[in-house]
Motif scaffolding. Structure first.
Motif, PDB file in Angstrom:
ATOM      1  N   ALA A  96      16.824  28.194 -14.280  1.00 46.06           N
ATOM      2  CA  ALA A  96      15.847  29.257 -14.523  1.00 46.06           C
ATOM      3  C   ALA A  96      14.614  29.053 -13.662  1.00 46.06           C
ATOM      4  N   ARG A  97      14.165  27.807 -13.519  1.00 47.30           N
ATOM      5  CA  ARG A  97      13.000  27.530 -12.664  1.00 47.30           C
ATOM      6  C   ARG A  97      13.300  27.831 -11.200  1.00 47.30           C
ATOM      7  N   ALA A  98      14.528  27.545 -10.763  1.00 47.38           N
ATOM      8  CA  ALA A  98      14.899  27.796  -9.369  1.00 47.38           C
ATOM      9  C   ALA A  98      14.879  29.289  -9.065  1.00 47.38           C
ATOM     10  N   LEU A  99      15.485  30.082  -9.929  1.00 45.77           N
ATOM     11  CA  LEU A  99      15.484  31.517  -9.694  1.00 45.77           C
ATOM     12  C   LEU A  99      14.082  32.095  -9.856  1.00 45.77           C
ATOM     13  N   LEU A 112      17.600  36.515 -17.125  1.00 47.45           N
ATOM     14  CA  LEU A 112      16.523  36.955 -17.998  1.00 47.45           C
ATOM     15  C   LEU A 112      15.469  35.861 -18.175  1.00 47.45           C
ATOM     16  N   LEU A 113      15.915  34.629 -18.386  1.00 47.71           N
ATOM     17  CA  LEU A 113      14.966  33.530 -18.561  1.00 47.71           C
ATOM     18  C   LEU A 113      14.138  33.308 -17.304  1.00 47.71           C
ATOM     19  N   ALA A 114      14.747  33.475 -16.138  1.00 52.91           N
ATOM     20  CA  ALA A 114      14.011  33.301 -14.888  1.00 52.91           C
ATOM     21  C   ALA A 114      12.877  34.312 -14.771  1.00 52.91           C
ATOM     22  N   CYS A 115      13.113  35.532 -15.217  1.00 51.15           N
ATOM     23  CA  CYS A 115      12.057  36.542 -15.200  1.00 51.15           C
ATOM     24  C   CYS A 115      10.881  36.093 -16.073  1.00 51.15           C
ATOM     25  N   TYR A 168      10.089  32.993 -16.872  1.00 53.03           N
ATOM     26  CA  TYR A 168       9.453  31.855 -16.206  1.00 53.03           C
ATOM     27  C   TYR A 168       8.520  32.332 -15.090  1.00 53.03           C
ATOM     28  N   ALA A 169       8.915  33.379 -14.377  1.00 50.62           N
ATOM     29  CA  ALA A 169       8.158  33.825 -13.203  1.00 50.62           C
ATOM     30  C   ALA A 169       7.048  34.806 -13.540  1.00 50.62           C
ATOM     31  N   GLY A 170       6.960  35.229 -14.803  1.00 49.80           N
ATOM     32  CA  GLY A 170       5.960  36.222 -15.150  1.00 49.80           C
ATOM     33  C   GLY A 170       6.343  37.620 -14.713  1.00 49.80           C
ATOM     34  N   MET A 171       7.635  37.841 -14.446  1.00 49.84           N
ATOM     35  CA  MET A 171       8.124  39.178 -14.139  1.00 49.84           C
ATOM     36  C   MET A 171       8.458  39.893 -15.446  1.00 49.84           C
ATOM     37  N   THR A 172       8.585  41.197 -15.389  1.00 48.03           N
ATOM     38  CA  THR A 172       8.994  41.981 -16.550  1.00 48.03           C
ATOM     39  C   THR A 172      10.480  42.255 -16.433  1.00 48.03           C
ATOM     40  N   ALA A 173      11.264  41.597 -17.269  1.00 46.20           N
ATOM     41  CA  ALA A 173      12.716  41.766 -17.216  1.00 46.20           C
ATOM     42  C   ALA A 173      13.106  43.132 -17.771  1.00 46.20           C
ATOM     43  N   VAL A 174      14.189  43.682 -17.224  1.00 44.06           N
ATOM     44  CA  VAL A 174      14.766  44.927 -17.725  1.00 44.06           C
ATOM     45  C   VAL A 174      16.242  44.649 -18.010  1.00 44.06           C
ATOM     46  N   PRO A 175      16.578  44.218 -19.228  1.00 42.52           N
ATOM     47  CA  PRO A 175      17.968  43.887 -19.539  1.00 42.52           C
ATOM     48  C   PRO A 175      18.832  45.147 -19.626  1.00 42.52           C
ATOM     49  N   VAL A 212      20.404  35.044 -26.688  1.00 43.11           N
ATOM     50  CA  VAL A 212      19.555  34.318 -25.726  1.00 43.11           C
ATOM     51  C   VAL A 212      18.306  33.766 -26.412  1.00 43.11           C
ATOM     52  N   LEU A 213      17.500  34.658 -26.978  1.00 43.21           N
ATOM     53  CA  LEU A 213      16.145  34.280 -27.385  1.00 43.21           C
ATOM     54  C   LEU A 213      16.111  33.307 -28.552  1.00 43.21           C
ATOM     55  N   ALA A 214      16.825  33.615 -29.636  1.00 43.02           N
ATOM     56  CA  ALA A 214      16.793  32.724 -30.802  1.00 43.02           C
ATOM     57  C   ALA A 214      17.351  31.334 -30.492  1.00 43.02           C
ATOM     58  N   PRO A 215      18.500  31.213 -29.817  1.00 40.77           N
ATOM     59  CA  PRO A 215      18.992  29.866 -29.502  1.00 40.77           C
ATOM     60  C   PRO A 215      18.028  29.069 -28.631  1.00 40.77           C
ATOM     61  N   MET A 216      17.437  29.732 -27.626  1.00 39.08           N
ATOM     62  CA  MET A 216      16.565  29.000 -26.711  1.00 39.08           C
ATOM     63  C   MET A 216      15.266  28.585 -27.391  1.00 39.08           C
ATOM     64  N   LEU A 217      14.728  29.418 -28.276  1.00 35.20           N
ATOM     65  CA  LEU A 217      13.490  29.040 -28.952  1.00 35.20           C
ATOM     66  C   LEU A 217      13.749  27.975 -30.010  1.00 35.20           C
TER      67      LEU A 217
END
Length: 610
Positions: free
Chosen positions: A73-76, A104-107, A109-116, A243-248
């Motif tokens: 995620a950091r790389a992307l 999605l996670l990379a967005c 991390y980068a401060g982008m606005t993801a559009v799933p 994605v969100l619940a498992p990662m948090l």
């Protein structure tokens, strides 16, 4: 590192944004910072697993640890930072799998606005996808190799396409360590199934964390509670569970594709067993599908005693479904209170109310006539002096989770008394900031003022859902408007009507109405289409109306009308301005059409006779 914004020589990271340290501020921490901490502590623990069934019926597991998820995620994110300004929209169009989660996670991390979104695989959904992309106007499309060409065509090459799997992990060192603020947009959750202008709910980083915490608390999740899901990741509930619940929470997710589930629902059940899953979920139809397609659960080597929460949401929850599924899979060790009716919506990020672990759902038998008048009258078990002519059984969606829910008059905004039906209004930290670039539409629903006996209180969301509160629980009765929900998918009636009008040249212009009526518990709602024929209803058989309508709607929307009714010109109820009154169409249909759904000769649907 490549410059994703244009073709040509590779460029280096030259972000002018000042790096923000990954430390909690004011008790609030964004998801990337939490995940970065998981990677430091749980580096070699499994985080994401995608189970594919294309080459092995038992499933092939593709695993990523917390350390690998964070690294990729950091790389992307570093590549996105190199190519685009902070806050740009980036569309995620990957198929179901680990690459989708990484994109999605990379967005974030980068401060982008993801559009799933979903990949351009289904021709029937191309117009919807194109409309959303036109509205979001992303600067980049994230996908995988097989979908690259189709994604490129969606924007006529205006937005570059980046393949998630080709991201070099070595680029992770170039990530700026950006830390988003609470009010910055995290992603746009598109809510409309219409080919008209879509509505993208703006989910901030604060909304994301608040809602995900609500899911974790409401469902009893933690690092030691495995999660399994087949829900599509572009859907609000699928994104939360997948994605969100498992990662948090720091939990291990096992993900499969929706197609793999639809093809063989037993795969989901076997995944719950193999993963020893604590938490999963799906729409109501998924539970009925399991009962139909897994006829002898007792004959399976299946242990579901690990499952504590199977949330049932995203479409109307049916009492019969809850009972049948629970009874069928009790033979596999499933607890009688495992299935949990819940309520949520995209504008609330996802969750509003749910039944907690260990709590069985609540059923209420209501006087049908009182309910139709907007009153909640519970029918007692004892013999009453004047028992109701009809009884409606409704199921509770549990108590609100860390937010307020009230019942209001949809016209005046005045809070209704206990025991009355009205529009559900919400207030809490999970409520979205509004709709993307639609201030007028946002003003209709967001930051509304609820009028109470104690005065006026601002900051409420109008849900558009009809319901009531009883014993602290939320009961949802349906939509105030006309959205048709079939098998977990939303369909705008106007879209279906347009499809029929294009297919049936013999129809009166504007003379098509589409609406849903209740079917059996096992099948869910039924789609009904009523067509005014210029030459009269008796010509329906001559023009092959039923076959042509069913074919056109099936091809255009992926659903098949249960019944097609021909009526005379001027039959459909309309407002004085000429708009269809679909609610009246539905009521006339239910009142006049037999239970076999074969309209008898002389049936009145509206103002005329068929």
């Amino acid at each position: 590192m490549p410059d994703l914004s244009r073709t040509g020589p590779a460029s280096t990271v030259t972000s002018g944004t000042r790096s923000t340290p990954l430390v909690p501020t004011g008790g609030w921490t964004p998801l990337p910072a939490v995940l970065n901490g998981h990677a430091a502590r749980l580096r070699d623990r499994p985080a994401l697993s995608f189970v594919s069934y294309g080459h092995d019926e038992g499933g092939l597991w593709q695993n990523l640890t917390f350390g690998q998820v964070d690294l990729r995620a950091r790389a992307l994110a570093a590549a996105l930072e190199a190519g685009f300004p902070r806050g740009s929209r980036v569309a995620v169009l990957c198929p179901q799998g680990n690459e989708y989660s990484l994109g999605l996670l990379a967005c974030l991390y980068a401060g982008m606005t993801a559009v799933p979104l979903f990949p351009p695989e289904d021709p029937r959904r191309q117009n919807q996808l194109a409309a959303v992309l036109a509205d979001a106007d992303p600067v980049c499309l994230l996908t995988v190799g097989p979908a690259a060409a189709a994604c490129q065509e969606l924007t006529d090459g205006r937005a570059p396409v980046w393949l998630v799997e080709e991201t070099d992990p070595g680029w992770a060192a170039g990530w700026s360590r950006y830390r988003a603020g609470p009010e910055e947009p995290a992603y746009l959750q598109y809510t409309s199934g219409s080919t008209g202008r879509p509505a993208g709910a703006v989910i901030t980083h604060a909304n994301l964390v608040a809602s995900t915490r609500q899911v974790i608390d409401g469902c009893g999740l933690g690092a030691e509670t495995p999660i399994a899901s087949w829900l599509p990741l572009f859907h609000d509930m699928g994104l939360s569970i997948g994605v969100l619940a498992p990662m948090l929470a720091g939990a291990h997710l096992a993900l499969m594709s929706p197609l793999a589930f639809i093809q063989r629902p037993v795969r989901w059940l076997r995944l719950l067993d193999a993963h020893r899953a604590h938490f999963s979920g799906g729409p109501n139809f998924a539970y009925d599908l399991c009962v139909r397609k897994v006829p002898d659960p007792a004959g399976l080597d299946l242990d579901l005693s690990c499952v504590r929460v199977l949330t049932n949401g995203a479409e109307p929850v049916r009492v019969g479904t809850l009972r049948r599924f629970s009874e069928a899979f009790a033979a596999c060790g499933l607890a009688g209170d495992a299935v949990k009716p819940s309520y949520g919506l995209a504008e609330a990020t996802v969750l509003v109310a749910c039944n907690r672990p260990g709590q069985r759902w609540t059923e209420l038998a209501l006087d049908s006539e009182a309910l139709s008048a907007g009153l909640v009258r519970v029918v007692n078990d004892r013999v009453e002096e004047q028992p109701p002519k009809r009884v409606t059984t409704v199921v509770g969606c549990g108590r609100p989770v860390a937010q307020e829910v009230r019942v209001a008059d949809p016209e005046t905004g005045v809070e209704r008394e206990p025991g009355q039906v009205g529009e559900l209004w919400l207030r809490g930290p999970n409520i979205a900031a509004g709709y993307w670039r639609q201030p007028a539409r946002s003003a209709e629903l967001f930051d509304r003022t609820l009028k109470t006996t104690d005065g006026s209180r601002p900051g409420w969301l109008r849900t558009g859902d009809l319901g009531f509160l009883h014993g602290g629980e939320v009961f949802v009765l349906g939509r105030l408007k006309d959205v048709i929900i079939l098998h977990g998918a939303n369909h705008a009636p106007s879209d279906i009507e347009d499809t029929v009008r294009r297919a049936i040249g013999e129809a009166v212009p504007g003379g098509v109405a589409a609406f849903a009526v209740p079917g059996t518990d096992a099948e869910g709602d039924r789609l009904i289409v009523v067509v005014e024929l210029a030459a009269g209803a008796d010509t329906a058989e001559d023009v092959g109306l039923r076959r042509r309508v069913q074919t056109a709607v099936a091809e255009g929307h992926g659903v098949r009308p249960h019944n097609v009714v021909a009526v005379r010109r001027g039959t459909l109820p309309r407002t004085t301005s000429g708009k269809l009154r679909r609610g009246d169409c539905r009521r006339h249909y239910l009142a006049t059409v037999s239970t076999t759904d074969t309209p008898p000769r002389g049936t009145e649907i509206g103002n005329e006779v068929t």
